[in-house]
Design a protein around this motif. Sequence first.
Motif: not given
Length: 156
Positions: A40-47, A79-82, A137-142
């Motif tokens: 869930x924590x990873x989703x919040x920044x995407x929102x 957050x995803x990496x952690x 990987x995807x978020x950091x690269x983007x």
Amino acid sequence: MPTRSDRLAQRLALAVPALLLGGAYLGEYGFGLYPCEMCWWQRYPHFAAVGLALLSTVAAPKRMWIALAGFAILVSGGIGAFHAGVEYGWWEGLTACSSLSSGGGDPLEAIMNAPLVRCDEVQWSFFGISLAGWNALISTATALAILRLLGLRSET
């Protein structure tokens, strides 16, 4: 006037987090991959990134909103990496786990019958990389691509 690289950065800032969120919800509701607390924590920044990218289409300064969206995507990647590190046992995670309860009926029964989702267990992986790892990987690269595109000013 926005440059071509600004427009591409804006499209990435809107499309990638929207697609990642769509994939997360498809996994959750289509395949039963229920999110743990760190998911869930990873989703919040995407929102936030989707909202900021949409805001950049109507509010000035556009580049600032796009950059903020890029930073939000980068936060999700961190957050995803952690989370991936916790899943792979590289470091200790948080002790909280989450469970899902359905609305209606007896609340205690719903809590007792809800699936427990642990943050330190990989639910699904592709090429040995968990969903949290793919998000990292995807978020950091983007995010890096967005920030790089905003740093390039074409005079054409």
